[in-house]
Design a protein around this motif. Structure first.
Motif, PDB file in Angstrom:
ATOM      1  N   THR A  26       0.819  -1.217   0.000  1.00 39.92           N
ATOM      2  CA  THR A  26       0.000   0.000   0.000  1.00 39.92           C
ATOM      3  C   THR A  26       0.846   1.257   0.000  1.00 39.92           C
ATOM      4  O   THR A  26       0.318   2.366   0.076  1.00 39.92           O
ATOM      5  N   THR A  27       2.166   1.114  -0.092  1.00 39.65           N
ATOM      6  CA  THR A  27       3.084   2.256  -0.058  1.00 39.65           C
ATOM      7  C   THR A  27       3.454   2.677  -1.466  1.00 39.65           C
ATOM      8  O   THR A  27       3.959   1.863  -2.252  1.00 39.65           O
ATOM      9  N   GLN A  28       3.221   3.942  -1.794  1.00 40.90           N
ATOM     10  CA  GLN A  28       3.636   4.422  -3.107  1.00 40.90           C
ATOM     11  C   GLN A  28       5.146   4.634  -3.101  1.00 40.90           C
ATOM     12  O   GLN A  28       5.695   5.325  -2.240  1.00 40.90           O
ATOM     13  N   VAL A  29       5.824   4.039  -4.085  1.00 40.61           N
ATOM     14  CA  VAL A  29       7.275   4.147  -4.164  1.00 40.61           C
ATOM     15  C   VAL A  29       7.734   4.861  -5.431  1.00 40.61           C
ATOM     16  O   VAL A  29       8.928   5.117  -5.605  1.00 40.61           O
ATOM     17  N   GLY A  30       6.803   5.181  -6.319  1.00 37.67           N
ATOM     18  CA  GLY A  30       7.176   5.858  -7.555  1.00 37.67           C
ATOM     19  C   GLY A  30       5.952   6.180  -8.378  1.00 37.67           C
ATOM     20  O   GLY A  30       4.823   6.187  -7.867  1.00 37.67           O
ATOM     21  N   SER A  31       6.182   6.427  -9.665  1.00 36.39           N
ATOM     22  CA  SER A  31       5.080   6.736 -10.581  1.00 36.39           C
ATOM     23  C   SER A  31       5.527   6.404 -11.996  1.00 36.39           C
ATOM     24  O   SER A  31       6.723   6.413 -12.305  1.00 36.39           O
ATOM     25  N   VAL A  32       4.565   6.110 -12.855  1.00 42.03           N
ATOM     26  CA  VAL A  32       4.875   5.750 -14.242  1.00 42.03           C
ATOM     27  C   VAL A  32       3.851   6.377 -15.175  1.00 42.03           C
ATOM     28  O   VAL A  32       2.711   6.646 -14.785  1.00 42.03           O
ATOM     29  N   GLU A  33       4.268   6.587 -16.417  1.00 43.43           N
ATOM     30  CA  GLU A  33       3.324   6.986 -17.451  1.00 43.43           C
ATOM     31  C   GLU A  33       2.547   5.749 -17.889  1.00 43.43           C
ATOM     32  O   GLU A  33       3.152   4.702 -18.154  1.00 43.43           O
ATOM     33  N   PRO A  34       1.222   5.832 -17.973  1.00 46.45           N
ATOM     34  CA  PRO A  34       0.435   4.656 -18.379  1.00 46.45           C
ATOM     35  C   PRO A  34       0.893   4.051 -19.697  1.00 46.45           C
ATOM     36  O   PRO A  34       0.970   2.821 -19.840  1.00 46.45           O
ATOM     37  N   GLU A  35       1.201   4.886 -20.678  1.00 45.05           N
ATOM     38  CA  GLU A  35       1.619   4.367 -21.981  1.00 45.05           C
ATOM     39  C   GLU A  35       2.992   3.700 -21.918  1.00 45.05           C
ATOM     40  O   GLU A  35       3.314   2.845 -22.738  1.00 45.05           O
ATOM     41  N   PHE A  36       3.803   4.107 -20.959  1.00 42.86           N
ATOM     42  CA  PHE A  36       5.107   3.491 -20.786  1.00 42.86           C
ATOM     43  C   PHE A  36       4.948   2.021 -20.387  1.00 42.86           C
ATOM     44  O   PHE A  36       5.593   1.130 -20.944  1.00 42.86           O
ATOM     45  N   ILE A  37       4.066   1.746 -19.439  1.00 45.87           N
ATOM     46  CA  ILE A  37       3.799   0.365 -19.049  1.00 45.87           C
ATOM     47  C   ILE A  37       3.138  -0.389 -20.198  1.00 45.87           C
ATOM     48  O   ILE A  37       3.376  -1.580 -20.407  1.00 45.87           O
ATOM     49  N   ARG A  38       2.321   0.312 -20.971  1.00 51.95           N
ATOM     50  CA  ARG A  38       1.654  -0.320 -22.116  1.00 51.95           C
ATOM     51  C   ARG A  38       2.682  -0.891 -23.101  1.00 51.95           C
ATOM     52  O   ARG A  38       2.457  -1.956 -23.700  1.00 51.95           O
ATOM     53  N   LYS A  39       3.818  -0.223 -23.247  1.00 54.71           N
ATOM     54  CA  LYS A  39       4.856  -0.714 -24.152  1.00 54.71           C
ATOM     55  C   LYS A  39       5.387  -2.063 -23.699  1.00 54.71           C
ATOM     56  O   LYS A  39       5.763  -2.905 -24.519  1.00 54.71           O
ATOM     57  N   ILE A  40       5.424  -2.265 -22.393  1.00 58.17           N
ATOM     58  CA  ILE A  40       5.855  -3.564 -21.869  1.00 58.17           C
ATOM     59  C   ILE A  40       4.755  -4.602 -22.078  1.00 58.17           C
ATOM     60  O   ILE A  40       5.018  -5.737 -22.502  1.00 58.17           O
ATOM     61  N   LEU A  80      12.693  -3.895 -18.603  1.00 55.59           N
ATOM     62  CA  LEU A  80      12.868  -2.579 -19.219  1.00 55.59           C
ATOM     63  C   LEU A  80      14.164  -2.521 -20.026  1.00 55.59           C
ATOM     64  O   LEU A  80      14.202  -1.944 -21.117  1.00 55.59           O
ATOM     65  N   ARG A  81      15.216  -3.130 -19.504  1.00 55.80           N
ATOM     66  CA  ARG A  81      16.478  -3.135 -20.251  1.00 55.80           C
ATOM     67  C   ARG A  81      16.319  -3.893 -21.570  1.00 55.80           C
ATOM     68  O   ARG A  81      16.761  -3.428 -22.635  1.00 55.80           O
ATOM     69  N   ASP A  82      15.685  -5.059 -21.509  1.00 56.27           N
ATOM     70  CA  ASP A  82      15.511  -5.852 -22.722  1.00 56.27           C
ATOM     71  C   ASP A  82      14.631  -5.143 -23.741  1.00 56.27           C
ATOM     72  O   ASP A  82      14.773  -5.358 -24.953  1.00 56.27           O
ATOM     73  N   ALA A  83      13.726  -4.295 -23.252  1.00 58.47           N
ATOM     74  CA  ALA A  83      12.837  -3.547 -24.143  1.00 58.47           C
ATOM     75  C   ALA A  83      13.454  -2.237 -24.616  1.00 58.47           C
ATOM     76  O   ALA A  83      12.821  -1.493 -25.360  1.00 58.47           O
ATOM     77  N   GLY A  84      14.690  -1.964 -24.191  1.00 57.66           N
ATOM     78  CA  GLY A  84      15.354  -0.721 -24.578  1.00 57.66           C
ATOM     79  C   GLY A  84      14.785   0.494 -23.880  1.00 57.66           C
ATOM     80  O   GLY A  84      14.904   1.619 -24.388  1.00 57.66           O
ATOM     81  N   LEU A  85      14.194   0.285 -22.709  1.00 53.86           N
ATOM     82  CA  LEU A  85      13.529   1.376 -21.989  1.00 53.86           C
ATOM     83  C   LEU A  85      14.253   1.762 -20.701  1.00 53.86           C
ATOM     84  O   LEU A  85      13.720   2.535 -19.905  1.00 53.86           O
ATOM     85  N   ALA A  86      15.461   1.238 -20.492  1.00 51.54           N
ATOM     86  CA  ALA A  86      16.265   1.599 -19.328  1.00 51.54           C
ATOM     87  C   ALA A  86      17.371   2.557 -19.754  1.00 51.54           C
ATOM     88  O   ALA A  86      17.751   2.610 -20.926  1.00 51.54           O
ATOM     89  N   ALA A  87      17.884   3.313 -18.792  1.00 52.79           N
ATOM     90  CA  ALA A  87      19.039   4.156 -19.045  1.00 52.79           C
ATOM     91  C   ALA A  87      20.301   3.286 -19.014  1.00 52.79           C
ATOM     92  O   ALA A  87      20.219   2.049 -19.004  1.00 52.79           O
TER      93      ALA A  87
END
Length: 272
Positions: A26-40, A80-87
């Motif tokens: 129940t603890t928020q630890v971050g945030s994401v763009e909805p479309e970003f997760i959609r790419k995964i 994310l790394r395999d999808a090319g979405l990591a730094a």
């Protein structure tokens, strides 16, 4: 032209696009763009549901890490790394606190390469070092650095890893970047703190920075010069305060370093 007030405003900006919470339990630890997760999701990763699920909490839709949050974040980082979405991959774990919590309880750890994509709050330390005559030591970042290559920075700066606290991070970074030991420095003290919240270019522009920066100041003994140890510094320079202020206005420093050094010099918002 007034450069400092816009720079301070740029360090406190909302996301470019709406973001949804990332929860561990129940603890928020971050945030994401909805479309970003959609790419995964579009890659139809068979075990994704064991790592991440879309849920509702208190009427808000977001994404919840499943199982042990550190393990789930590790799986997610590799996805994310395999999808090319990591730094740039660092093999460095950073602490994951409650979202936007100032030095709060650590919920998990995560690979540094994905903290911006996941909107996870990070911490950093910087050291402003002066010569006995008042001139200020600065470093030029190596041109091989993945972030802000070739720009100028404070004498020392770096993120706080999961294995560090503020003191050990400052000690480590000061040796690695400048070849200096803290006990040899004069007048070491906490100079100030600042928090940056701004969109990031990480992960194709889907990243968001939330970082608490603790900066310290000191005086190097007469005749002592910094010597880089880790190859991440191109060179050092020693600038009189007036010349440093001029170069800050020219935009050759990283944004964080410019804000820290402006605080150190006591520059007002109206400084031009």
């Amino acid at each position: 032209m007034n450069w400092l007030a816009p720079l301070r405003a740029a360090a406190d900006q909302p996301p470019r696009s709406p973001r949804v919470p990332l929860w561990a339990g129940t603890t928020q630890v971050g945030s994401v763009e909805p479309e970003f997760i959609r790419k995964i999701e579009l890659q139809r990763i068979p075990y994704l549901h064991r790592v991440l699920l879309k849920v509702q909490q208190n009427g808000t839709t977001g994404w919840q890490l499943q199982g042990d949050p550190t393990n789930s974040l590790a799986h997610l980082a590799h996805i994310l790394r395999d999808a090319g979405l990591a730094a740039a991959w660092r093999d460095e774990q950073l602490a994951v606190p409650a979202a936007d919590g100032q030095d709060g309880q650590v919920v998990a750890t995560v690979e540094r390469a994905v903290v911006r994509a996941l909107g996870i709050t990070t911490r950093a330390v910087h050291l402003v070092g002066a010569a006995p005559d008042g001139r200020v030591w600065v470093q030029q970042r190596a041109f091989t650095k993945p972030n802000d290559p070739g720009l100028w920075d404070t004498l020392v700066g770096g993120m706080v890893s999961a294995a560090d606290n503020l003191d050990t991070a400052l000690e480590r970074e000061t040796w690695e970047e400048a070849g200096l030991r803290l006990p040899s420095l004069h007048g070491l003290r906490l100079g100030g703190q600042l928090t940056t919240r701004r969109p990031s270019t990480d992960s194709g522009g889907a990243g968001y920075v939330v970082e608490h920066i603790h900066w310290y100041s000191c005086t190097l003994p007469e005749g002592v010069q910094p010597q880089n140890q880790d190859g991440e510094v191109e060179r050092f320079d020693l600038l009189a305060p007036a010349l440093l202020a001029q170069q800050l206005a020219q935009g050759v420093f990283t944004d964080d370093a410019a804000l820290i050094l402006a605080q150190y010099l006591g520059l007002p918002d109206s400084y031009t």
